[in-house]
Write a protein that holds these residues in place. Structure first.
Motif, PDB file in Angstrom:
ATOM      1  N   LYS A 183      69.539 -48.474  46.439  1.00  0.00           N
ATOM      2  CA  LYS A 183      69.177 -47.306  45.266  1.00  0.00           C
ATOM      3  C   LYS A 183      69.274 -45.979  45.839  1.00  0.00           C
ATOM      4  CE  LYS A 183      66.277 -50.636  42.905  1.00  0.00           C
ATOM      5  NZ  LYS A 183      65.153 -51.052  42.393  1.00  0.00           N
ATOM      6  N   ASP A 227      70.250 -48.556  40.978  1.00  0.00           N
ATOM      7  CA  ASP A 227      69.536 -47.886  40.177  1.00  0.00           C
ATOM      8  C   ASP A 227      70.753 -47.138  38.972  1.00  0.00           C
ATOM      9  OD1 ASP A 227      70.119 -46.350  42.621  1.00  0.00           O
ATOM     10  OD2 ASP A 227      69.136 -44.718  41.574  1.00  0.00           O
ATOM     11  N   GLN A 228      72.071 -47.308  39.622  1.00  0.00           N
ATOM     12  CA  GLN A 228      72.798 -46.520  38.737  1.00  0.00           C
ATOM     13  C   GLN A 228      73.944 -47.559  37.998  1.00  0.00           C
ATOM     14  OE1 GLN A 228      74.817 -43.799  41.742  1.00  0.00           O
ATOM     15  NE2 GLN A 228      72.716 -42.238  41.675  1.00  0.00           N
ATOM     16  N   ASP A 229      73.655 -48.917  38.292  1.00  0.00           N
ATOM     17  CA  ASP A 229      74.622 -49.858  37.387  1.00  0.00           C
ATOM     18  C   ASP A 229      73.642 -50.118  36.364  1.00  0.00           C
ATOM     19  OD1 ASP A 229      75.526 -52.468  37.370  1.00  0.00           O
ATOM     20  OD2 ASP A 229      77.189 -51.540  38.839  1.00  0.00           O
ATOM     21  N   GLU A 230      74.452 -50.638  35.341  1.00  0.00           N
ATOM     22  CA  GLU A 230      73.831 -51.158  34.369  1.00  0.00           C
ATOM     23  C   GLU A 230      73.413 -52.440  34.513  1.00  0.00           C
ATOM     24  OE1 GLU A 230      77.832 -52.563  31.972  1.00  0.00           O
ATOM     25  OE2 GLU A 230      76.872 -50.606  31.501  1.00  0.00           O
ATOM     26  N   GLU A 231      73.958 -53.253  35.343  1.00  0.00           N
ATOM     27  CA  GLU A 231      73.462 -54.585  35.832  1.00  0.00           C
ATOM     28  C   GLU A 231      72.616 -54.616  36.934  1.00  0.00           C
ATOM     29  OE1 GLU A 231      76.510 -58.194  34.890  1.00  0.00           O
ATOM     30  OE2 GLU A 231      77.337 -56.633  36.402  1.00  0.00           O
ATOM     31  N   GLY A 232      72.129 -53.236  37.412  1.00  0.00           N
ATOM     32  CA  GLY A 232      71.358 -53.360  38.644  1.00  0.00           C
ATOM     33  C   GLY A 232      70.294 -54.165  38.904  1.00  0.00           C
ATOM     34  N   SER A 233      69.536 -54.146  37.589  1.00  0.00           N
ATOM     35  CA  SER A 233      68.289 -55.032  37.935  1.00  0.00           C
ATOM     36  C   SER A 233      68.435 -56.466  37.831  1.00  0.00           C
ATOM     37  CB  SER A 233      67.284 -54.750  36.485  1.00  0.00           C
ATOM     38  OG  SER A 233      66.125 -55.188  36.581  1.00  0.00           O
TER      39      SER A 233
END
Length: 101
Positions: free
Chosen positions: A22, A48-54
């Motif tokens: 992150k 934290d900068q990726d749309e699929e990160g979570s």
């Protein structure tokens, strides 16, 4: 298998060294600085900068049992987090063996 888990596994499988990170995490920064200081070639995914990160972070918990970042893999082997990486006495050999030096 979920798309996020497939993507995480592909990154692990296709790269000698992967740091799931992150951008604001000081432990992630320490790991990346250590790898840079050794001139290692490594791939970073800033969760934290990726749309699929979570979803990827949840998938990594399934894959490795570790939910925290950094979540580091060398030659498809789960290394652990920053303290694990910093404590590796044979880090240079591991990186060389993975073709990352």
């Amino acid at each position: 298998m979920s798309a996020a888990k497939t993507r995480a596994q592909s990154l692990i499988d296709e790269n000698a060294v992967v740091v799931f990170s992150k951008s604001y995490c000081p432990y992630c920064d320490s790991s990346k600085k250590l790898l840079k200081s050794l001139n290692a070639k490594f791939t970073v995914l800033e969760l934290d900068q990726d749309e699929e990160g979570s979803a990827i972070q949840s998938a990594l918990a399934e894959i490795s049992g570790q939910r925290t970042v950094p979540n580091i893999y060398i030659k498809q082997k789960h290394i652990g987090g920053n303290s694990d990486l910093q404590a590796k006495k044979d880090l240079k050999e591991l990186l060389a063996d993975a073709g990352a030096l």
